[in-house]
Design a protein around this motif. Structure first.
Motif, PDB file in Angstrom:
ATOM      1  N   ALA A  77      80.838  10.623   5.445  1.00  0.00           N
ATOM      2  CA  ALA A  77      81.667  10.783   6.647  1.00  0.00           C
ATOM      3  C   ALA A  77      82.403   9.479   6.963  1.00  0.00           C
ATOM      4  CB  ALA A  77      80.795  11.204   7.834  1.00  0.00           C
ATOM      5  N   LEU A  78      81.721   8.353   6.831  1.00  0.00           N
ATOM      6  CA  LEU A  78      82.352   7.049   7.064  1.00  0.00           C
ATOM      7  C   LEU A  78      83.477   6.833   6.058  1.00  0.00           C
ATOM      8  CD1 LEU A  78      82.326   4.316   8.590  1.00  0.00           C
ATOM      9  CD2 LEU A  78      80.778   3.496   6.801  1.00  0.00           C
ATOM     10  N   THR A  80      85.237   9.051   4.434  1.00  0.00           N
ATOM     11  CA  THR A  80      86.359   9.959   4.724  1.00  0.00           C
ATOM     12  C   THR A  80      87.256   9.366   5.800  1.00  0.00           C
ATOM     13  OG1 THR A  80      85.056  11.886   4.092  1.00  0.00           O
ATOM     14  CG2 THR A  80      86.958  12.282   5.519  1.00  0.00           C
ATOM     15  N   GLU A  81      86.655   8.736   6.801  1.00  0.00           N
ATOM     16  CA  GLU A  81      87.434   8.118   7.880  1.00  0.00           C
ATOM     17  C   GLU A  81      88.140   6.843   7.411  1.00  0.00           C
ATOM     18  OE1 GLU A  81      86.836   6.092  12.231  1.00  0.00           O
ATOM     19  OE2 GLU A  81      85.443   7.660  11.644  1.00  0.00           O
ATOM     20  N   LEU A  82      87.453   6.025   6.605  1.00  0.00           N
ATOM     21  CA  LEU A  82      88.000   4.724   6.205  1.00  0.00           C
ATOM     22  C   LEU A  82      88.964   4.770   5.033  1.00  0.00           C
ATOM     23  CD1 LEU A  82      84.824   2.467   6.355  1.00  0.00           C
ATOM     24  CD2 LEU A  82      86.650   2.640   8.037  1.00  0.00           C
ATOM     25  N   GLU A 131      86.386  -2.191  12.068  1.00  0.00           N
ATOM     26  CA  GLU A 131      86.536  -0.774  12.447  1.00  0.00           C
ATOM     27  C   GLU A 131      85.343  -0.337  13.303  1.00  0.00           C
ATOM     28  OE1 GLU A 131      88.833   1.605  11.523  1.00  0.00           O
ATOM     29  OE2 GLU A 131      89.957   0.599   9.927  1.00  0.00           O
ATOM     30  N   SER A 133      84.065   2.538  13.674  1.00  0.00           N
ATOM     31  CA  SER A 133      83.193   3.470  12.943  1.00  0.00           C
ATOM     32  C   SER A 133      82.219   2.720  12.038  1.00  0.00           C
ATOM     33  CB  SER A 133      84.024   4.460  12.123  1.00  0.00           C
ATOM     34  OG  SER A 133      84.870   3.768  11.228  1.00  0.00           O
TER      35      SER A 133
END
Length: 144
Positions: A77-78, A80-82, A131, A133
């Motif tokens: 998930a991290l 995918t965001e980064l 970031e 996140s």
């Protein structure tokens, strides 16, 4: 020709000084932004244990060393965001399915090694560490 040589000789130390100054500036910036290191120190079932070490002893909100656990899906998930903003990060290992996890020799060891490489690259990149996140993933306070 000798005037050109003299001019070039005068410029060389200046270029070397500028390069040294730039190098020192980059090193100082890196030292300021590298507040901690992180590595995977173990795995239990679906959880990976991450050990964080503070390199900034003035940070009283952060113990010198602490451990936290994360699942593969939290790494995914991290990532995918980064990924759109931090394409230089290593690619994550493939998602496991029962067959791979159970029967493919070395699958879990390889996954742990690759997640550790991802984690190391993540904390080595000051822009990624900034970031929110990433700070949440690592359990560190956002400094805004």
């Amino acid at each position: 020709a000798s005037a050109a040589a003299a001019a070039a000789a005068a410029v060389e130390p200046q270029i070397a000084d500028e390069a040294a100054t730039k190098h020192e500036t980059v090193q100082a910036a890196a030292a300021q932004t590298e507040l901690f290191s992180a590595r995977i120190v173990g795995q239990s079932g679906k959880f990976y244990t991450i050990e964080l070490h503070s390199t900034d002893q003035r940070d009283i909100d952060f113990a010198p060393s602490r451990k936290l656990t994360r699942r593969y899906r939290e790494f995914a998930a991290l990532d995918t965001e980064l990924r759109p903003r931090h394409q230089a990060l290593p690619t994550l290992p493939e998602k496991s399915v029962f067959f791979r996890r159970t029967f493919k020799h070395g699958f879990m060891d390889d996954r742990e090694r690759r997640l550790d490489a991802y984690l190391s690259a993540l904390v080595a990149d000051p822009a990624a560490v900034a970031e929110p996140s990433v700070q949440r993933f690592l359990g560190v306070e956002c400094r805004a």
